[in-house]
Scaffold this motif. Structure first.
Motif, PDB file in Angstrom:
ATOM      1  N   LYS A 101       0.826  -1.214   0.000  1.00  0.00           N
ATOM      2  CA  LYS A 101       0.000   0.000   0.000  1.00  0.00           C
ATOM      3  C   LYS A 101       0.852   1.252   0.000  1.00  0.00           C
ATOM      4  O   LYS A 101       0.520   2.239  -0.654  1.00  0.00           O
ATOM      5  N   ILE A 161       1.481  -7.114  -5.267  1.00  0.00           N
ATOM      6  CA  ILE A 161       1.013  -6.086  -6.202  1.00  0.00           C
ATOM      7  C   ILE A 161       1.076  -4.709  -5.547  1.00  0.00           C
ATOM      8  O   ILE A 161       1.070  -4.588  -4.328  1.00  0.00           O
ATOM      9  N   TRP A 162       1.136  -3.674  -6.389  1.00  0.00           N
ATOM     10  CA  TRP A 162       1.101  -2.306  -5.901  1.00  0.00           C
ATOM     11  C   TRP A 162       0.784  -1.389  -7.062  1.00  0.00           C
ATOM     12  O   TRP A 162       0.793  -1.805  -8.213  1.00  0.00           O
ATOM     13  N   THR A 163       0.505  -0.148  -6.733  1.00  0.00           N
ATOM     14  CA  THR A 163       0.265   0.860  -7.756  1.00  0.00           C
ATOM     15  C   THR A 163       1.373   1.905  -7.669  1.00  0.00           C
ATOM     16  O   THR A 163       1.992   2.085  -6.621  1.00  0.00           O
ATOM     17  N   GLU A 214       0.929   7.965 -11.324  1.00  0.00           N
ATOM     18  CA  GLU A 214       1.194   8.361 -12.709  1.00  0.00           C
ATOM     19  C   GLU A 214       2.265   9.435 -12.748  1.00  0.00           C
ATOM     20  O   GLU A 214       2.221  10.407 -12.004  1.00  0.00           O
ATOM     21  N   GLU A 255       9.039   4.073 -10.943  1.00  0.00           N
ATOM     22  CA  GLU A 255       8.987   3.058 -11.994  1.00  0.00           C
ATOM     23  C   GLU A 255      10.365   2.463 -12.253  1.00  0.00           C
ATOM     24  O   GLU A 255      10.521   1.253 -12.379  1.00  0.00           O
ATOM     25  N   PRO A 297       5.133  -3.323 -15.027  1.00  0.00           N
ATOM     26  CA  PRO A 297       3.734  -2.898 -14.906  1.00  0.00           C
ATOM     27  C   PRO A 297       2.792  -3.996 -15.381  1.00  0.00           C
ATOM     28  O   PRO A 297       3.142  -4.785 -16.260  1.00  0.00           O
ATOM     29  N   ASP A 298       1.639  -4.042 -14.772  1.00  0.00           N
ATOM     30  CA  ASP A 298       0.599  -4.988 -15.168  1.00  0.00           C
ATOM     31  C   ASP A 298      -0.255  -4.292 -16.229  1.00  0.00           C
ATOM     32  O   ASP A 298      -1.080  -3.444 -15.907  1.00  0.00           O
ATOM     33  N   TRP A 330      -4.516  -4.756 -16.481  1.00  0.00           N
ATOM     34  CA  TRP A 330      -5.516  -4.104 -15.652  1.00  0.00           C
ATOM     35  C   TRP A 330      -5.198  -2.619 -15.511  1.00  0.00           C
ATOM     36  O   TRP A 330      -4.053  -2.220 -15.505  1.00  0.00           O
ATOM     37  N   ASN A 331      -6.226  -1.811 -15.364  1.00  0.00           N
ATOM     38  CA  ASN A 331      -6.014  -0.428 -14.962  1.00  0.00           C
ATOM     39  C   ASN A 331      -6.878  -0.145 -13.740  1.00  0.00           C
ATOM     40  O   ASN A 331      -7.903  -0.780 -13.526  1.00  0.00           O
ATOM     41  N   ASN A 332      -6.429   0.782 -12.937  1.00  0.00           N
ATOM     42  CA  ASN A 332      -7.120   1.072 -11.680  1.00  0.00           C
ATOM     43  C   ASN A 332      -8.333   1.952 -11.916  1.00  0.00           C
ATOM     44  O   ASN A 332      -8.290   2.886 -12.716  1.00  0.00           O
ATOM     45  N   SER A 374     -11.660   3.820  -9.489  1.00  0.00           N
ATOM     46  CA  SER A 374     -12.069   4.114  -8.120  1.00  0.00           C
ATOM     47  C   SER A 374     -13.449   4.752  -8.113  1.00  0.00           C
ATOM     48  O   SER A 374     -13.887   5.339  -9.110  1.00  0.00           O
TER      49      SER A 374
END
Length: 156
Positions: A82, A116-118, A121, A127, A137-138, A141-143, A145
């Motif tokens: 997180k 996993i993590w974000t 941008e 990065e 990067p995955d 999928w995109n996040n 909310s």
């Protein structure tokens, strides 16, 4: 540089590190975490997160906060990083790598299928750091909310 599990005595400095990340990622105005919430939710049998801290010269200079999704399609847990934050003066000294190594070790210890993590941008430094660890990067999928208003205390 030494990395260890955070202890209740670390709560004030841990909270400062969390605020540092909130300032860096520009959500400090919405930051609601308190000393009491960190103690309640980060320590003890019913904890909701696990925190690792990087210590240098008797000062905490970094943190990694993780939580576990206990059940996924693999029938193995998934660990979510997180928060990862290192104070500016301690960057490039190995704190981030040491914290990530502790997080990976923790994930392996519970037989997690994935970590996993974000990344915010535009944070090219992050990065590059994660790529240097072998992460990528995955792109599948995109996040998304959905912001929800807080409930009144009597409704909880």
């Amino acid at each position: 540089m030494r990395v260890r599990l955070a202890e209740p005595g670390d709560v004030d400095r841990l909270l400062e590190l969390m605020r540092g990340l909130a300032r860096f990622e520009e959500y400090i105005d919405d930051f609601a975490v308190t000393r009491e919430s960190v103690l309640e939710q980060g320590f003890g049998d019913g904890r909701l997160f696990t925190a690792f801290v990087a210590e240098q010269d008797d000062d905490l200079v970094g943190m990694a906060v993780v939580y576990t999704i206990p059940w996924t399609y693999t029938l193995r847990p998934k660990v979510v990083l997180k928060e990862l934050f290192v104070v500016e003066g301690a960057r490039n000294l190995g704190a981030g790598k040491a914290l990530m190594a502790a997080v990976v070790s923790h994930a392996r210890s519970i037989d997690a299928a994935e970590l996993i993590w974000t990344v915010m941008e535009g944070n090219r430094a992050a990065e590059g750091f994660y790529r240097s660890l072998g992460a990528s990067p995955d792109l599948k999928w995109n996040n998304w909310s959905l912001s929800l208003p807080a409930q009144a205390p009597r409704d909880r």
